[in-house]
Design an enzyme around this catalytic site. Structure first.
Site, PDB file in Angstrom:
ATOM      1  CB  SER A  73       4.404 -22.143 -26.887  1.00  0.00           C
ATOM      2  OG  SER A  73       4.632 -22.216 -25.691  1.00  0.00           O
ATOM      3  CE1 TYR A  82       5.925 -28.105 -25.884  1.00  0.00           C
ATOM      4  CE2 TYR A  82       5.891 -26.795 -25.005  1.00  0.00           C
ATOM      5  CZ  TYR A  82       5.134 -27.073 -25.274  1.00  0.00           C
ATOM      6  OH  TYR A  82       4.754 -25.945 -26.067  1.00  0.00           O
ATOM      7  CE  LYS A 140       6.955 -26.312 -29.029  1.00  0.00           C
ATOM      8  NZ  LYS A 140       6.678 -26.521 -30.640  1.00  0.00           N
TER       9      LYS A 140
END
Ligand code: UDP
Length: 342
Positions: free
Chosen positions: A127, A152, A156
């Site tokens: 992302s 979160y 990544k």
């Protein structure tokens, strides 16, 4: 014989669109998904679109025994596209351990399985969140990563590092991370799309649900940003364009065209739109009278980001093709399909 691709999280939003594009390209797909954030009926929709039903196995990839058993059962897998992960930013702040466990252990189990079963290639969904608020725009792949704003986002960044280190250390393993900007829209058939559980966090599902009458009004988070109209700017990429980038990345790996054992690419349109521009475009293309008001900024939001896509364009030979207008229209067609609106 067509090559078999494992798509983890293949009944989810981006996963399902990628399964469709892989099958359209003649790949044989097997999906692994624990259905924690998607439904089994997605398989029917994929079959309706492509004429082919992908194989399906339901389990969570943090379970190493089940993961091992899966690879014993499917010895012919040529490559993996790994989507399966938790993705709610706010929830990750409340439940960091669950996020780190789910997102990192599943990745490590898969990588170990790749080594054991001699599966050379993986494409991973990363992302643009790894860039934080960049100093210079647009963002190139040389733009430094910033410390993550949420657990979160950190999963990544750490996943990228795990793949890079493992691919570097392990002969025959190659990974590509695709750093998505903001995926929106739905398949033109309106048979698959984004279906958030509960109140949507993301802008476009909130807009379409408001337009469908499920929500009273859209709240625009902040109009005091340093942007032309004061609302935040993002690079919104059509989910089908994004799905196609995965097919290109898989082919790059299968044909050994990668330049390094670990590569990463920005996958966006190269265009930034403000929240207000997006809302106005939605109203214009759908003719729906969308109620909205401006409220304060949302914690953790960055002001503006959009991609420099030249590396992906030149190196992958991939480019986003759909306009924002047709993408917003597809999102609305999908919402209408889900809510039985004519
Ligand atoms: N946004 C908004 N109202 C909403 C949801 C989102 O104004 O109900 C804004 C959000 O502040 C951001 C943009 O829309 O500027 C995109 O947010 P989204 O959550 O879709 O993606 P993000 O870029 O945060 O991952």
């Amino acid at each position: 014989m067509s090559k078999q691709i494992l798509v983890t999280g293949g009944t989810g939003y981006i996963g399902s669109h990628t399964v469709v594009e892989l099958q359209n390209e003649g790949f044989n797909v097997v999906i692994v998904d624990d259905l924690s954030n998607s439904g089994i009926e997605v398989l029917d929709a994929i079959e309706k679109i492509t004429g082919k039903r992908p194989a399906f196995e339901k389990f969570n990839l943090t379970d190493q025994d089940k993961t091992n058993a899966f690879f014993e059962k499917y010895p012919g897998i040529a490559a993996i596209v790994h989507f399966a992960a938790f993705k709610a930013v706010g929830e990750s702040v409340e439940k960091p351990l669950e996020y780190y466990h789910n997102n990192l252990v599943s990745l490590m189990n898969l990588l170990r399985s790749m080594r054991e079963h001699k599966i050379p290639d993986m494409v991973f969904s990363s992302s643009c969140t790894v860039y934080g608020q960049p100093e210079k725009l647009p963002v190139t792949e040389d733009t430094p990563r910033k410390p993550a704003e949420s657990p979160y986002g950190n999963t990544k960044a750490v996943s990228e590092d795990i793949m890079r280190d493992f691919a570097r250390a392990t002969e025959g393993i190659n990974c590509i991370a695709l750093r998505y900007f903001n995926p929106i829209g739905a398949h033109p058939s309106a048979l698959i799309g984004e279906l958030p559980v509960g109140v949507p966090n993301n802008l476009v599902p909130f807009i379409t649900q408001t337009a469908a009458g499920l929500r009273d009004e859209l709240k625009i988070f902040g109009d005091d940003y340093n942007t032309p109209d004061g609302t935040a700017i993002r690079d919104y990429i059509n989910v089908v364009d994004l799905a196609k980038a995965h097919v290109v990345a898989i082919n790059r790996l299968l044909n050994n065209k990668q330049k390094a054992s670990y590569e990463f690419f920005n996958i966006g349109t190269g265009e930034g739109y403000s929240v207000m521009q997006l809302v106005k475009a939605f109203i214009k293309v759908t003719g729906v009278n969308l109620k909205y008001s401006v409220v304060g900024r949302r914690a953790g939001d960055i002001e503006k980001i959009w991609a420099d896509t030249s590396y992906a364009n030149n190196e992958l030979g991939w480019k986003a093709e759909k306009t924002l207008e047709e993408t917003l229209k597809s999102a609305w067609e999908w919402e209408k399909h889900v809510r039985n609106i004519r």
